[in-house]
Design a protein around this motif. Sequence first.
Motif, PDB file in Angstrom:
ATOM      1  N   VAL B 117       0.958  -1.005  -0.243  1.00 41.77           N
ATOM      2  CA  VAL B 117      -0.254   0.357  -0.032  1.00 41.77           C
ATOM      3  C   VAL B 117       0.602   1.284  -0.180  1.00 41.77           C
ATOM      4  O   VAL B 117       1.972   1.511   0.580  1.00 41.77           O
ATOM      5  CB  VAL B 117      -0.384   0.072   1.567  1.00 41.77           C
ATOM      6  CG1 VAL B 117      -1.934  -0.797   1.407  1.00 41.77           C
ATOM      7  CG2 VAL B 117      -0.441  -0.365   2.421  1.00 41.77           C
ATOM      8  N   ASN B 118       0.444   2.176  -0.412  1.00 48.11           N
ATOM      9  CA  ASN B 118       1.305   3.323  -0.642  1.00 48.11           C
ATOM     10  C   ASN B 118       1.135   4.329   0.502  1.00 48.11           C
ATOM     11  O   ASN B 118       1.939   4.670   1.077  1.00 48.11           O
ATOM     12  CB  ASN B 118       0.877   4.749  -2.258  1.00 48.11           C
ATOM     13  CG  ASN B 118       0.520   3.916  -3.016  1.00 48.11           C
ATOM     14  OD1 ASN B 118       1.103   3.245  -2.821  1.00 48.11           O
ATOM     15  ND2 ASN B 118      -0.297   3.730  -4.012  1.00 48.11           N
ATOM     16  N   GLY B 169      -0.760  -1.220  -7.213  1.00 47.29           N
ATOM     17  CA  GLY B 169      -1.034  -2.104  -8.696  1.00 47.29           C
ATOM     18  C   GLY B 169      -1.270  -3.496  -8.407  1.00 47.29           C
ATOM     19  O   GLY B 169      -1.160  -4.688  -8.690  1.00 47.29           O
ATOM     20  N   SER B 170       0.206  -4.064  -7.490  1.00 49.38           N
ATOM     21  CA  SER B 170       0.814  -5.171  -7.065  1.00 49.38           C
ATOM     22  C   SER B 170      -0.203  -6.343  -6.261  1.00 49.38           C
ATOM     23  O   SER B 170      -0.566  -7.232  -6.694  1.00 49.38           O
ATOM     24  CB  SER B 170       2.232  -5.913  -6.701  1.00 49.38           C
ATOM     25  OG  SER B 170       1.948  -4.676  -5.583  1.00 49.38           O
ATOM     26  N   ILE B 249      -4.076  -6.176   9.116  1.00 50.62           N
ATOM     27  CA  ILE B 249      -4.394  -6.448   7.447  1.00 50.62           C
ATOM     28  C   ILE B 249      -3.534  -6.315   6.507  1.00 50.62           C
ATOM     29  O   ILE B 249      -2.869  -5.065   6.509  1.00 50.62           O
ATOM     30  CB  ILE B 249      -5.753  -5.702   7.814  1.00 50.62           C
ATOM     31  CG1 ILE B 249      -7.278  -5.770   8.274  1.00 50.62           C
ATOM     32  CG2 ILE B 249      -6.205  -5.267   5.890  1.00 50.62           C
ATOM     33  CD1 ILE B 249      -8.360  -4.247   8.170  1.00 50.62           C
ATOM     34  N   ARG B 250      -3.332  -7.071   6.106  1.00 44.02           N
ATOM     35  CA  ARG B 250      -1.936  -7.084   5.081  1.00 44.02           C
ATOM     36  C   ARG B 250      -2.241  -6.931   3.867  1.00 44.02           C
ATOM     37  O   ARG B 250      -3.443  -7.690   3.599  1.00 44.02           O
ATOM     38  CB  ARG B 250      -0.789  -8.154   5.814  1.00 44.02           C
ATOM     39  CG  ARG B 250       0.694  -8.254   5.075  1.00 44.02           C
ATOM     40  CD  ARG B 250       1.145  -9.504   5.878  1.00 44.02           C
ATOM     41  NE  ARG B 250       1.345  -8.596   7.078  1.00 44.02           N
ATOM     42  CZ  ARG B 250       1.073 -10.097   8.256  1.00 44.02           C
ATOM     43  NH1 ARG B 250       1.127 -11.043   7.265  1.00 44.02           N
ATOM     44  NH2 ARG B 250       1.118  -9.400   9.794  1.00 44.02           N
ATOM     45  N   VAL B 251      -1.442  -6.426   2.821  1.00 48.61           N
ATOM     46  CA  VAL B 251      -2.110  -6.412   1.257  1.00 48.61           C
ATOM     47  C   VAL B 251      -0.511  -6.933   0.838  1.00 48.61           C
ATOM     48  O   VAL B 251      -0.171  -6.737   1.051  1.00 48.61           O
ATOM     49  CB  VAL B 251      -1.964  -4.806   1.038  1.00 48.61           C
ATOM     50  CG1 VAL B 251      -2.571  -5.118  -1.379  1.00 48.61           C
ATOM     51  CG2 VAL B 251      -3.450  -4.135   1.407  1.00 48.61           C
ATOM     52  N   VAL B 252      -1.494  -8.243  -0.086  1.00 45.56           N
ATOM     53  CA  VAL B 252      -0.006  -9.125  -0.395  1.00 45.56           C
ATOM     54  C   VAL B 252      -0.176  -9.571  -1.932  1.00 45.56           C
ATOM     55  O   VAL B 252      -1.701  -8.694  -2.418  1.00 45.56           O
ATOM     56  CB  VAL B 252       0.059 -10.445   0.479  1.00 45.56           C
ATOM     57  CG1 VAL B 252       0.348  -9.670   1.982  1.00 45.56           C
ATOM     58  CG2 VAL B 252      -1.390 -10.995   0.122  1.00 45.56           C
ATOM     59  N   GLU B 253      -0.078  -9.828  -2.710  1.00 51.08           N
ATOM     60  CA  GLU B 253       0.597 -10.630  -4.382  1.00 51.08           C
ATOM     61  C   GLU B 253       0.216 -11.918  -3.944  1.00 51.08           C
ATOM     62  O   GLU B 253      -0.294 -12.196  -4.857  1.00 51.08           O
ATOM     63  CB  GLU B 253       1.492 -10.241  -4.704  1.00 51.08           C
ATOM     64  CG  GLU B 253       1.418  -9.992  -5.999  1.00 51.08           C
ATOM     65  CD  GLU B 253       2.634  -9.816  -6.870  1.00 51.08           C
ATOM     66  OE1 GLU B 253       4.199  -9.621  -5.937  1.00 51.08           O
ATOM     67  OE2 GLU B 253       3.037 -10.157  -7.925  1.00 51.08           O
ATOM     68  N   LYS B 254       0.333 -12.673  -3.192  1.00 49.16           N
ATOM     69  CA  LYS B 254       0.124 -13.989  -3.292  1.00 49.16           C
ATOM     70  C   LYS B 254      -0.896 -14.763  -2.590  1.00 49.16           C
ATOM     71  O   LYS B 254      -0.834 -13.544  -1.412  1.00 49.16           O
ATOM     72  CB  LYS B 254       1.711 -14.979  -2.909  1.00 49.16           C
ATOM     73  CG  LYS B 254       3.014 -14.706  -3.562  1.00 49.16           C
ATOM     74  CD  LYS B 254       3.409 -16.029  -4.044  1.00 49.16           C
ATOM     75  CE  LYS B 254       4.654 -16.138  -4.531  1.00 49.16           C
ATOM     76  NZ  LYS B 254       5.524 -15.537  -4.224  1.00 49.16           N
TER      77      LYS B 254
END
Lengths: 212, 326
Positions: B117-118, B169-170, B249-254
């Motif tokens: 996240v930004n 985006g990712s 809360i974790r924003v992840v790619e996988k």
Amino acid sequence: MPNTSRFSAKSVQRLLLHLLCLVPAAWLFYLAATNGLGANPAEALLRSLGDWAIRFICIALAVTPLRQWLRWNWLAAYRRMFGLYAFFYASLHWLAYVVFDMGLDWPSIVDDLIKRPFILVGTLAWLILLTLAITSIPKLIRRMGGKRWQMLHRAVYGAAALAVLHFWWMRSGKNNFAEVWLYGLILAALLAARWVFQKRKQMQAAAKAARA
Amino acid sequence: MLIRTHNAGFDHGSSSDITPQHLYMSRRELLKLGAAGGSALAVGGAWAQAAKSDGTQPMSTVRSTVPGAISMETPTSFQDASTYNNYYEFGLDKSDPARYAHTLQTRPWTVKVEGLVNKPKTFDIEELLKLSAQEERIYRLRCVEGWSMVIPWVGYSLSKLLAQVEPQGSAKYVEFVTLADSKTMPGLRSGVLDWPYTEGLRMDEAMHPLSLLTFGMYGKTLTPQNGAPVRLVLPWKYGFKSAKSIVTIRVVEKQPGTAWNKAARNEYGFYSNVNPDVPHPRWSQATERRIGEGGLFAKRHKTLLFNGYEAQVGQLYAGMDLRKDY
């Protein structure tokens, strides 16, 4: 007359034990009638009846070891009665499943039996208990003869094992095994006690034979 | 005495939703009590009737305008919804959470939002409560065990919070980590699950307006056993997807692992969408028992695909094999 008084004392004992065995059923009936079974009464009833079925299997199987170790010979007269109460609670458990859980929807019940092995295993355990209950009618016992009756009634170990498997399977996947372990250990201990007693008797017999 | 207007609380949608008699009667009891004792009883609308010393506070809410957010079915009683719970951190029995969860410390409480996240940020619970208008939404809740409830929750779309931290985006998935405090949670000793309890959503699921970041129920703040002070509610998925007492809360790619999937991979998939055609090994999912409906002899309801929210969420799963991605 001394004979009559002994007879009546035994009847009182029998009556008291019957009442004691019926307490769980009466209590559950009371809770069901007074809305005391909680938010999901069907589930509460089903599970309590299952608990009592397996508890009575344990009680019935505990009679012989207790008689052997503590010399409570008076218990022997009640072994069949405890066994029949195991069948009684297992039957109520099965009825609760069919009536309250499945709403007598037979196609769904058949589907459940095929698709969910834990229900099949539980039903098999109940069928074994049913067979043992039917062959506990005095006339049939006499007709079968003691030896054959005893052979057949060893199937109670199978019913006990299937009941634990049924319970384990129901709890698996939710990983909640504490009670399953408890009943499994009790039944294993009761079986081990029998085995130890048998071995000891054999050794005593061998020693006796050697002395003679 | 606080008197609620149409706009401030739960609003009955149709004449078939007339206040159930037991609620009505218990409100009368409350009023009598108040009149007799002269005590300062605050009756916060129809739902607050069951307010005991459970630490809950009345909440002011607005009616949600999100499509599908207001079920017209008769809500489950607060009594049932707050005493029949799965919250394994407080014990395995349905009655354990209501018995033991009062030890949960809900203040101070922060929720850390981090990962791809930004603007990563740790939010204080008071800040979260004010981040957006608190909406009342009446959702069907369906448990994987085959029972269901209808619960008026209070909260706002999870997307409102995620917008604050600007996912990159990712970012493909969102992971939720819940509290694991051995001092206040006796159930952690059981080792039934790999604590802390974690759950996850695909980003588009998390951004769906029905995904509710939840702070209250029945017009009051959440009870501890229902996941205070902040939990998720995802009405088209089985109940266990809706993580309680969230701390991270974790924003992840996988695709993140989830607690139940790790415990029994073949029984609890990542998606866990309510689906009558995909049976659980030990529970048929074709029907469900509505808690509090008619007691022992009540008929079971047919399970609906996506718990009846197909019109709202069906497109999220277009082209997917729901038997494989269960």
